[in-house]
Design an enzyme around this catalytic site. Structure first.
Site, PDB file in Angstrom:
ATOM      1  N   THR A 136       0.733  -1.152  -0.083  1.00 40.85           N
ATOM      2  CA  THR A 136       0.123   0.236   0.185  1.00 40.85           C
ATOM      3  C   THR A 136       0.841   1.441  -0.183  1.00 40.85           C
ATOM      4  OG1 THR A 136      -1.321   1.492   1.650  1.00 40.85           O
ATOM      5  CG2 THR A 136      -0.329  -0.423   2.939  1.00 40.85           C
ATOM      6  N   ASP A 170       0.629   2.528   5.816  1.00 36.43           N
ATOM      7  CA  ASP A 170      -0.206   2.606   7.642  1.00 36.43           C
ATOM      8  C   ASP A 170      -0.156   1.281   8.356  1.00 36.43           C
ATOM      9  OD1 ASP A 170      -1.789   1.425   6.139  1.00 36.43           O
ATOM     10  OD2 ASP A 170      -3.187   2.271   5.896  1.00 36.43           O
ATOM     11  N   ARG A 225      -5.208   8.091   3.518  1.00 38.68           N
ATOM     12  CA  ARG A 225      -6.060   7.712   4.358  1.00 38.68           C
ATOM     13  C   ARG A 225      -5.960   7.811   5.442  1.00 38.68           C
ATOM     14  NH1 ARG A 225      -9.288   3.719   2.402  1.00 38.68           N
ATOM     15  NH2 ARG A 225      -7.924   2.438   0.925  1.00 38.68           N
TER      16      ARG A 225
HETATM   17  O1  F6P Z   1      -5.057   3.196   0.239  1.00 34.73           O
HETATM   18  C1  F6P Z   1      -4.329   3.725  -0.447  1.00 34.73           C
HETATM   19  C2  F6P Z   1      -5.449   4.919  -1.162  1.00 34.73           C
HETATM   20  O2  F6P Z   1      -4.848   5.575  -2.287  1.00 34.73           O
HETATM   21  C3  F6P Z   1      -5.270   5.914   0.146  1.00 34.73           C
HETATM   22  O3  F6P Z   1      -4.303   6.698   0.034  1.00 34.73           O
HETATM   23  C4  F6P Z   1      -6.976   6.756  -0.463  1.00 34.73           C
HETATM   24  O4  F6P Z   1      -7.490   6.678   0.345  1.00 34.73           O
HETATM   25  C5  F6P Z   1      -7.803   5.635  -1.058  1.00 34.73           C
HETATM   26  O5  F6P Z   1      -6.758   4.370  -1.210  1.00 34.73           O
HETATM   27  C6  F6P Z   1      -8.527   6.058  -2.436  1.00 34.73           C
HETATM   28  O6  F6P Z   1      -9.136   4.923  -2.562  1.00 34.73           O
HETATM   29  P1  F6P Z   1      -9.848   4.350  -4.448  1.00 34.73           P
HETATM   30  O7  F6P Z   1      -8.677   4.640  -4.762  1.00 34.73           O
HETATM   31  O8  F6P Z   1     -10.553   3.738  -3.879  1.00 34.73           O
HETATM   32  O9  F6P Z   1     -10.617   6.092  -4.596  1.00 34.73           O
END
Ligand code: F6P
Length: 319
Positions: free
Chosen positions: A125, A129, A171
């Site tokens: 990731t 985190d 996040r």
């Molecule tokens: O967990 C990785 C991440 O890119 C976070 O930093 C972000 O909040 C989230 O995923 C965005 O999710 P999605 O791609 O589902 O919009």
């Protein structure tokens, strides 16, 4: 153990392909067979599974994203979905798994281990985190992508004597903001781990302006609030020529950095070694530059801690 499966789940992260490659090549080297599972746990349940060989993973170490595709599949929390996944493992003769992703991937991995199919998790990731690892696969690349943008934004901030609010991902974690902020010489770093006072941010910008420094870059972690909202709030304290930029998903893409490729390669090979030792339900990490593993259960009970010394350092360097 003869055959292992591998999947990527949750948000994609640069270096996931490098990890898949390392797992595949190490397993083949040890005389095992490897099957790729498309779309994470959704693909497991659907039986979207195919053999991986040396040719399949040729030339993927440098590619961003995940060629196994990824999906968020909360349905796998239910036993019915798990049992359907296990039927597929039986059908394809898969004895054990490597799962690459975040928290959700580990929950799935633990359930499979409890059902008798050892799973080892790799932290994939950009957010960094995950507890019990200093770094996750994809974090370094995301920081460098954010940094590249911050450097460019600083050029225009300086040219127009503006204050830029740059929102980065993460996040609920401030790690990307901290690392990209320190590396980019941010005037302020705003993260969820530390309460902030908008009046003080404004005062800092004012002091800088009076001292002749007429532009500022504020790196804002998305877990605090969104950049346009922050810009609006800040503007109530004075006319700082504020602009906001949301970096967004650009931070998830691109060729993985050398650090992410090496981390993914080390972790991938280590995961295979753990499975060969008959271990499962474990999450791999890197702590003080040593590969480590912890029961997945322990991760659910702990919380990742950002390196707050970076926050203090930035305060010392920018105020
Ligand atoms: O967990 C990785 C991440 O890119 C976070 O930093 C972000 O909040 C989230 O995923 C965005 O999710 P999605 O791609 O589902 O919009």
């Amino acid at each position: 153990m003869k055959r292992i499966g591998i999947l990527t789940s949750g948000g994609d992260a640069p270096g996931m392909n490098a990890a898949v490659r390392a797992v595949t090549l190490k397993a083949l080297h040890e005389g095992l067979e490897v099957y790729g599972i498309n779309y994470g746990y959704a693909g497991l349940v659907a039986g979207d599974i195919f053999p991986l060989d040396k040719d399949t993973v040729l030339d993927i170490i440098q590619r961003g994203g995940t060629f196994l595709y990824s999906a968020r599949y909360p349905e796998f929390a239910q036993e019915e979905a798990q049992l359907r996944g296990i039927e597929q493992l039986k059908k394809f003769g898969i004895d054990a798994l490597v799962v690459i992703g975040g928290d959700g991937s580990y929950h799935g991995g633990l359930r499979l281990t409890e059902h008798g199919y050892n799973a080892v998790g790799l932290p994939g990731t950009i957010d960094n985190d995950i507890p019990y690892t200093d770094f996750t696969i994809g974090f370094d690349t995301a920081v460098n992508t954010a940094l590249d943008a911050i450097d460019k934004i600083r050029d225009t901030a300086a040219s127009h004597e503006r204050t830029f609010i740059v929102e980065v991902m993460g996040r609920n974690a401030g790690d990307i903001a901290l690392w990209a902020g320190v590396a980019g010489g941010a005037e302020e770093i705003i993260i969820p781990e530390k309460p902030f006072d908008m009046a003080k941010v404004a005062e800092h910008i004012n002091t800088d302006r009076q001292a002749g420094r007429k532009h500022s870059v504020v790196v804002l972690a998305e877990g605090v609030m969104h950049a346009p909202e922050f810009a609006e709030e800040l503007s109530k304290f004075g006319d700082f020529h504020v602009r906001s930029t949301v970096l967004g998903h650009v931070q998830r893409g691109g060729a993985p950095s050398a650090r992410d490729r090496v981390l993914a390669s080390k972790m991938g090979a280590f995961a295979v070694e753990l499975l060969m030792q008959g271990k499962g339900g474990l999450a791999v990490g890197i702590e003080n530059n040593q590969l480590t593993y912890h029961p997945m259960d322990d991760l659910f009970e702990s919380k990742h801690k950002a390196d707050m010394s970076l926050y203090d350092l930035n305060g010392d360097l920018s105020h």
